[in-house]
Design an enzyme around this catalytic site. Structure first.
Site, mmCIF file in Angstrom:
data_model
loop_
_atom_site.group_PDB
_atom_site.id
_atom_site.type_symbol
_atom_site.label_atom_id
_atom_site.label_comp_id
_atom_site.label_asym_id
_atom_site.label_seq_id
_atom_site.Cartn_x
_atom_site.Cartn_y
_atom_site.Cartn_z
ATOM 1 N N CYS A 50 1.600 -1.065 -0.322
ATOM 2 C CA CYS A 50 0.118 0.072 -0.077
ATOM 3 C C CYS A 50 1.245 1.445 -0.372
ATOM 4 C CB CYS A 50 -1.422 0.142 1.248
ATOM 5 S SG CYS A 50 -2.302 1.455 1.611
ATOM 6 N N CYS A 53 0.356 3.403 3.474
ATOM 7 C CA CYS A 53 0.703 2.374 4.742
ATOM 8 C C CYS A 53 1.582 1.215 5.218
ATOM 9 C CB CYS A 53 -0.478 2.426 5.699
ATOM 10 S SG CYS A 53 -1.640 0.663 5.110
ATOM 11 N N CYS A 99 -7.459 -1.471 1.795
ATOM 12 C CA CYS A 99 -6.751 -1.160 2.336
ATOM 13 C C CYS A 99 -7.278 -1.013 4.006
ATOM 14 C CB CYS A 99 -5.159 -0.130 2.293
ATOM 15 S SG CYS A 99 -3.936 -1.198 3.316
ATOM 16 N N CYS A 102 -5.622 0.759 6.741
ATOM 17 C CA CYS A 102 -5.451 2.499 6.848
ATOM 18 C C CYS A 102 -6.593 3.400 5.673
ATOM 19 C CB CYS A 102 -4.096 3.235 6.118
ATOM 20 S SG CYS A 102 -4.417 2.926 4.100
ATOM 21 N N CYS A 123 -8.258 -5.484 -10.254
ATOM 22 C CA CYS A 123 -7.972 -4.076 -10.789
ATOM 23 C C CYS A 123 -7.068 -2.668 -10.084
ATOM 24 C CB CYS A 123 -9.208 -3.872 -11.867
ATOM 25 S SG CYS A 123 -8.826 -2.494 -13.263
HETATM 26 FE FE FE Z 1 -3.092 0.746 3.365
#
Ligand code: FE
Length: 136
Positions: A50, A53, A99, A102, A123
């Site tokens: 990510c 984060c 995610c 976060c 995607c």
């Molecule tokens: Fe994240």
């Protein structure tokens, strides 16, 4: 993932910590233009984390060329690391990928991926990812 692992910041903090492009996709659910960005045509080995984060999200082993112009994956590295949420915006019925740590937007999940690999197509926006390349 337990609650203590969650990362929550104010939008002001996110604005400070992300580029304007990343803020738009990650925090405002924006979409990178297709065939742009860092990773749609990336074939290097490693772990996509990510961009907000650092949570591990997708292995390069599951990346495939979908022809859509966005980085596409057949699976997550760990389904516990993402949240899947119904998304009815824009008059479409889609599944949003978030995610879990976060709470940032990553992209969408479609079920038109390679059948021999389970049929999933994650995607994901390049700007929502950072590739940690593995030493070769
Ligand atoms: Fe994240």
């Amino acid at each position: 993932m337990v609650m203590a692992d969650l990362m929550r910041k104010t939008e002001e903090e996110w604005k400070k910590d992300l580029t304007p492009e990343q803020y738009h996709t990650l925090r405002e659910k924006g979409t990178d233009a297709p065939f742009t960005g860092e990773y749609w045509n990336e074939h290097g080995k490693g772990m996509y984390v990510c961009a907000a984060c650092g949570t591990e999200l997708f292995s390069s082993d599951t990346k495939f060329d979908s022809g859509t112009g966005w980085p596409s994956f057949t699976d997550t590295v760990n389904l516990e690391h993402v949240e899947l949420r119904d998304d009815l915006s824009g008059g479409m019925q889609r599944t949003e990928v978030i995610c879990k740590k976060c709470g940032s937007h990553l992209g969408h999940l479609y079920m038109d991926g390679p059948k021999e690999k389970g049929g999933k197509r994650f995607c994901i926006n390049s700007s929502c990812l950072t590739l940690k390349k593995s030493a070769e």
